[in-house]
Design an enzyme around this catalytic site. Structure first.
Site, mmCIF file in Angstrom:
data_model
loop_
_atom_site.group_PDB
_atom_site.id
_atom_site.type_symbol
_atom_site.label_atom_id
_atom_site.label_comp_id
_atom_site.label_asym_id
_atom_site.label_seq_id
_atom_site.Cartn_x
_atom_site.Cartn_y
_atom_site.Cartn_z
ATOM 1 C CB SER A 16 -7.053 -3.363 9.730
ATOM 2 O OG SER A 16 -7.714 -4.436 9.314
ATOM 3 N NE ARG A 58 -13.277 -11.084 5.190
ATOM 4 C CZ ARG A 58 -14.122 -12.114 5.985
ATOM 5 N NH1 ARG A 58 -15.300 -11.977 5.644
ATOM 6 N NH2 ARG A 58 -13.613 -12.663 6.826
ATOM 7 C CG ASN A 98 7.896 -4.148 13.474
ATOM 8 O OD1 ASN A 98 8.615 -3.506 13.391
ATOM 9 N ND2 ASN A 98 7.015 -4.347 12.491
ATOM 10 C CE1 TYR A 153 -2.155 -6.204 10.785
ATOM 11 C CE2 TYR A 153 -4.378 -7.418 11.047
ATOM 12 C CZ TYR A 153 -3.517 -6.345 10.425
ATOM 13 O OH TYR A 153 -4.055 -5.484 9.532
ATOM 14 C CG PHE A 177 1.921 2.789 4.419
ATOM 15 C CD1 PHE A 177 0.525 2.316 4.416
ATOM 16 C CD2 PHE A 177 2.486 3.935 4.098
ATOM 17 C CE1 PHE A 177 -0.299 3.399 3.581
ATOM 18 C CE2 PHE A 177 1.586 4.969 3.128
ATOM 19 C CZ PHE A 177 0.432 4.357 3.064
ATOM 20 C CB ALA A 178 6.857 0.962 8.754
ATOM 21 C CG PHE A 209 -13.715 -2.074 4.726
ATOM 22 C CD1 PHE A 209 -13.149 -1.051 5.246
ATOM 23 C CD2 PHE A 209 -14.379 -3.193 5.492
ATOM 24 C CE1 PHE A 209 -13.962 -0.709 6.389
ATOM 25 C CE2 PHE A 209 -14.950 -2.710 6.536
ATOM 26 C CZ PHE A 209 -14.896 -1.302 6.819
ATOM 27 C CG LEU A 247 14.345 -2.358 2.031
ATOM 28 C CD1 LEU A 247 15.519 -2.380 1.352
ATOM 29 C CD2 LEU A 247 13.152 -2.153 1.202
ATOM 30 C CE LYS A 276 -2.439 -2.642 11.161
ATOM 31 N NZ LYS A 276 -1.474 -1.696 10.680
ATOM 32 C CB ILE A 296 -1.044 -0.028 1.360
ATOM 33 C CG1 ILE A 296 -1.861 -1.324 1.041
ATOM 34 C CG2 ILE A 296 -1.791 1.366 1.256
ATOM 35 C CD1 ILE A 296 -2.442 -1.513 2.484
HETATM 36 C C1 UD1 Z 1 -7.059 -10.507 6.639
HETATM 37 C C2 UD1 Z 1 -7.074 -10.355 8.272
HETATM 38 C C3 UD1 Z 1 -7.306 -8.905 8.304
HETATM 39 C C4 UD1 Z 1 -6.104 -8.210 7.698
HETATM 40 C C5 UD1 Z 1 -6.250 -8.645 6.274
HETATM 41 C C6 UD1 Z 1 -5.057 -7.875 5.629
HETATM 42 C C7 UD1 Z 1 -7.868 -12.680 9.207
HETATM 43 C C8 UD1 Z 1 -9.043 -12.990 10.101
HETATM 44 N N1 UD1 Z 1 -8.155 -11.015 8.845
HETATM 45 O O1 UD1 Z 1 -8.459 -10.132 6.405
HETATM 46 O O2 UD1 Z 1 -6.942 -8.682 9.666
HETATM 47 O O3 UD1 Z 1 -6.511 -6.818 7.778
HETATM 48 O O4 UD1 Z 1 -6.186 -9.877 6.020
HETATM 49 O O5 UD1 Z 1 -5.325 -7.794 4.244
HETATM 50 O O6 UD1 Z 1 -6.965 -13.112 8.804
HETATM 51 N N2 UD1 Z 1 -10.060 -17.005 1.572
HETATM 52 C C9 UD1 Z 1 -10.396 -18.294 0.927
HETATM 53 N N3 UD1 Z 1 -9.275 -18.961 0.539
HETATM 54 C C10 UD1 Z 1 -8.012 -18.308 0.708
HETATM 55 C C11 UD1 Z 1 -7.781 -17.121 1.322
HETATM 56 C C12 UD1 Z 1 -8.869 -16.691 1.844
HETATM 57 O O7 UD1 Z 1 -11.508 -18.885 0.877
HETATM 58 O O8 UD1 Z 1 -6.982 -19.195 0.425
HETATM 59 C C13 UD1 Z 1 -11.341 -16.562 2.011
HETATM 60 C C14 UD1 Z 1 -11.364 -16.092 3.549
HETATM 61 O O9 UD1 Z 1 -12.019 -16.954 4.262
HETATM 62 C C15 UD1 Z 1 -12.085 -14.690 3.427
HETATM 63 C C16 UD1 Z 1 -11.832 -14.010 2.240
HETATM 64 O O10 UD1 Z 1 -11.182 -14.924 1.397
HETATM 65 O O11 UD1 Z 1 -13.603 -14.970 3.613
HETATM 66 C C17 UD1 Z 1 -10.649 -13.000 2.253
HETATM 67 O O12 UD1 Z 1 -9.548 -13.479 3.033
HETATM 68 P P1 UD1 Z 1 -8.452 -12.686 3.373
HETATM 69 O O13 UD1 Z 1 -8.022 -12.276 1.802
HETATM 70 O O14 UD1 Z 1 -7.358 -13.501 3.877
HETATM 71 O O15 UD1 Z 1 -8.538 -11.422 4.073
HETATM 72 P P2 UD1 Z 1 -9.351 -11.514 5.567
HETATM 73 O O16 UD1 Z 1 -9.534 -12.874 6.090
HETATM 74 O O17 UD1 Z 1 -10.785 -10.521 5.437
#
Ligand code: UD1
Length: 339
Positions: free
Chosen positions: A126, A233, A101, A151, A82-83, A180, A35, A155, A14
């Site tokens: 977040s 999402r 960190n 994590y 952002f770091a 989001f 890095l 936040k 980002i």
């Molecule tokens: C996650 C973090 C969130 C963080 C964000 C950063 C969790 C619980 N939340 O959000 O705190 O700010 O990443 O980007 O980990 N999914 C699949 N298959 C996959 C990967 C994901 O079905 O291989 C689904 C997940 O179940 C979810 C959606 O895709 O419903 C999004 O997942 P992801 O991209 O990991 O984001 P979050 O979990 O929403």
């Protein structure tokens, strides 16, 4: 220096996209990055896109002496921080690493800002701070739920630290942007996300599966109480997200903020299911993805999406990119990486 911004983590996903948009808007950017989870190549991408090479200092924001030298050497009114580490699972396994960190770096930056009289701070928060919200979409006034990971806790804690520091220091103003689900890449395919190892997030997993690096995408759960059974999402294009930072910084620089500490949701306001996203990726890029339904992933919330009215009205910002274009950009970036 009103138009100079210190961007910590500016070589990251980002951070690099925001650096591009800041430069495009006429800001001079100084990037600080250790890095640890980013690549200098991102700054070369920034240079190719904008024609401007941002000043780069390789340093760790927890290193107080190194950061003090940055503050001594450069005049800037504004900082975008952002770091931070961002892997949920890793934070559960190694909480101290995350607290040290993510918290120490932020406190160090805030203390130096106060000491050097620097005014404006933008913090990467977040949607994770909402947890499993009772009412959707979530507004900035929706009560935060107890964090479900270290994590997420960093936040929440960092938001509270920012609120308290602003309250105690009259010259300081801050904005927390609650992102989001950021996805996609710059349309030039010169910068994008660089996950290390097996991706945890959905879109990098999808693009790596399409590229043949992963065999099969697992869809975590099709038995949720949602229209198609998969999680919902709010997927926000990283370029739209980057632009939200520019308008938020400009608000602080112009002193148009209504309160010295403000919070904004940054999303599209539109819930999208995992199945919809996968289908969208296939259609946008005219390809078929190998996927299967797998059990629910521990810690996932069923649904979360943003009420974006505050950002729309106060920042004059809204998400503009179409999901198809975002998913095309994600795939172009993945292909660029494999060239
Ligand atoms: C996650 C973090 C969130 C963080 C964000 C950063 C969790 C619980 N939340 O959000 O705190 O700010 O990443 O980007 O980990 N999914 C699949 N298959 C996959 C990967 C994901 O079905 O291989 C689904 C997940 O179940 C979810 C959606 O895709 O419903 C999004 O997942 P992801 O991209 O990991 O984001 P979050 O979990 O929403």
């Amino acid at each position: 220096m009103h138009n100079r911004v210190l961007v910590t983590g500016g070589a990251g996903y980002i951070g690099s996209h925001t650096t591009v948009e800041l430069i495009n808007a006429g800001y001079e950017v100084i990037v600080v990055d250790n890095l640890s989870n980013s690549d200098r190549g991102a700054l070369e991408g920034v240079r190719q896109i904008t024609g401007v090479e941002p000043k780069f200092i390789e340093a760790d924001c927890c290193d107080r002496d190194a950061m003090r030298r940055v503050f001594e050497e450069y005049e800037f009114d504004s900082v975008i921080h952002f770091a931070a580490y961002k892997a949920v699972g890793e934070s559960v396994a190694e909480p101290a690493k995350y607290y040290r960190n993510n918290i120490l770096s932020f406190v160090t930056i805030l203390e130096l800002m106060c000491e050097f009289g620097r005014k404006n701070i933008l913090f990467s928060s977040s949607a994770t701070v909402y947890g499993d919200a009772d009412v959707l979409p979530v507004t900035e006034l929706t009560p935060r739920k107890p964090a479900t990971s270290p994590y997420g806790n960093t936040k929440q804690m960092a938001e509270d630290i920012l609120r308290d520091m602003v309250a105690a220091n009259e010259h300081l103003s801050g904005i927390a942007l609650r992102y989001f689900n950021p996805i996609g890449a710059h349309p030039s395919a010169l910068i994008g996300e660089l996950p290390r190892g097996v991706p945890n997030n959905l879109v990098p997993y999808i693009t790596q599966t399409a590229a043949g690096i992963r065999e099969c995408l697992s869809i975590f759960g099709d038995d949720y109480d949602t229209p198609d059974g998969s999680c919902l999402r709010d997927y926000i294009d990283v370029v739209d997200l980057a632009k939200a930072h520019v308008v938020a910084i400009q608000r602080l620089v112009d002193g148009r903020n209504k309160h010295r500490y403000e919070i904004f949701n940054v999303g599209t306001g539109r819930p999208v299911s995992v199945f919809e996203l996968v289908r969208g990726f296939e259609e946008a890029n005219s390809l078929k993805l190998n996927y299967k339904v797998a059990p629910r992933r521990a810690g996932d919330v069923m649904a979360v999406w943003a009420d974006t009215r505050l950002a729309n009205e106060e920042l004059g910002w809204r998400a503009e990119r179409e999901l198809y274009d975002t998913l095309r950009a994600a795939w172009e970036w993945e292909k660029h990486l494999r060239q």
